[in-house]
Scaffold this motif. Sequence first.
Motif, mmCIF file in Angstrom:
data_model
loop_
_atom_site.group_PDB
_atom_site.id
_atom_site.type_symbol
_atom_site.label_atom_id
_atom_site.label_comp_id
_atom_site.label_asym_id
_atom_site.label_seq_id
_atom_site.Cartn_x
_atom_site.Cartn_y
_atom_site.Cartn_z
ATOM 1 N N ASN A 91 -19.187 60.840 8.637
ATOM 2 C CA ASN A 91 -18.154 60.945 7.601
ATOM 3 C C ASN A 91 -18.106 59.723 6.672
ATOM 4 O O ASN A 91 -17.245 59.647 5.802
ATOM 5 C CB ASN A 91 -16.785 61.176 8.226
ATOM 6 N N ASN A 92 -19.024 58.783 6.832
ATOM 7 C CA ASN A 92 -19.028 57.576 6.008
ATOM 8 C C ASN A 92 -19.889 57.817 4.763
ATOM 9 O O ASN A 92 -21.064 57.454 4.700
ATOM 10 C CB ASN A 92 -19.540 56.377 6.811
ATOM 11 N N VAL A 93 -19.270 58.402 3.763
ATOM 12 C CA VAL A 93 -19.983 58.807 2.547
ATOM 13 C C VAL A 93 -20.558 57.598 1.814
ATOM 14 O O VAL A 93 -21.686 57.650 1.313
ATOM 15 C CB VAL A 93 -19.039 59.620 1.631
ATOM 16 N N ALA A 94 -19.817 56.509 1.753
ATOM 17 C CA ALA A 94 -20.299 55.312 1.038
ATOM 18 C C ALA A 94 -21.570 54.762 1.690
ATOM 19 O O ALA A 94 -22.529 54.414 0.996
ATOM 20 C CB ALA A 94 -19.211 54.247 0.999
ATOM 21 N N SER A 95 -21.593 54.683 3.012
ATOM 22 C CA SER A 95 -22.800 54.195 3.692
ATOM 23 C C SER A 95 -23.969 55.146 3.496
ATOM 24 O O SER A 95 -25.101 54.708 3.302
ATOM 25 C CB SER A 95 -22.536 53.990 5.187
ATOM 26 N N LYS A 96 -23.699 56.434 3.540
ATOM 27 C CA LYS A 96 -24.782 57.394 3.304
ATOM 28 C C LYS A 96 -25.400 57.176 1.928
ATOM 29 O O LYS A 96 -26.614 57.187 1.780
ATOM 30 C CB LYS A 96 -24.260 58.827 3.404
ATOM 31 N N ARG A 97 -24.553 56.971 0.912
ATOM 32 C CA ARG A 97 -25.062 56.727 -0.441
ATOM 33 C C ARG A 97 -25.913 55.461 -0.477
ATOM 34 O O ARG A 97 -26.967 55.432 -1.121
ATOM 35 C CB ARG A 97 -23.905 56.605 -1.428
ATOM 36 N N THR A 98 -25.435 54.415 0.184
ATOM 37 C CA THR A 98 -26.190 53.155 0.218
ATOM 38 C C THR A 98 -27.549 53.365 0.867
ATOM 39 O O THR A 98 -28.581 52.947 0.337
ATOM 40 C CB THR A 98 -25.396 52.079 0.987
ATOM 41 N N ILE A 99 -27.559 54.019 2.006
ATOM 42 C CA ILE A 99 -28.791 54.240 2.769
ATOM 43 C C ILE A 99 -29.774 55.089 1.960
ATOM 44 O O ILE A 99 -30.972 54.793 1.890
ATOM 45 C CB ILE A 99 -28.466 54.877 4.136
ATOM 46 N N GLU A 100 -29.272 56.136 1.341
ATOM 47 C CA GLU A 100 -30.145 57.011 0.550
ATOM 48 C C GLU A 100 -30.655 56.306 -0.707
ATOM 49 O O GLU A 100 -31.800 56.500 -1.111
ATOM 50 C CB GLU A 100 -29.409 58.306 0.222
#
Length: 146
Positions: A91-100
């Motif tokens: 559910n950590n959308v910000a981290s997902k964006r960073t990782i991607e």
Amino acid sequence: MLKSLSLKRVDFPGNYFSVPTVVYDIIVKDIEYPVGRIEYRVETGKDLVYYGNIGYFINRAYRGNNYAFYACLKLLEIIDHNEIYITCNPNNVASKRTIEKLGATFIERVDVDECHELYRYGEVQKDVYILIRDDNYEKTIKTYYK
């Protein structure tokens, strides 16, 4: 942005972490305090898919400025590994964006073992990504250095 961000190593006692870990404060020019922290861990086994090699935290007041992304770029200049695992809570959308944005590839979503310390903290699943530093990665990342 990349030029105004730096990492400052934070020293801990030798046996503070259970695996070799290097921790850095994330420093942004013209901001008096560190905006967060980033660390590189030499994890193996289940802990690799739960924690990953890179972890970061941005203080609430400084979120939304891509500091985690740029701190990861700086960290990747320092470390000498070509396959890096990065994980986050689903559910950590910000981290997902960073990782991607870093160019990492989603591998799988794993359930955290009920006996693991993360489960006791309420973390029941992790999304696992791998970042492979190859020619494609280098071409993509160079665009952020201009």
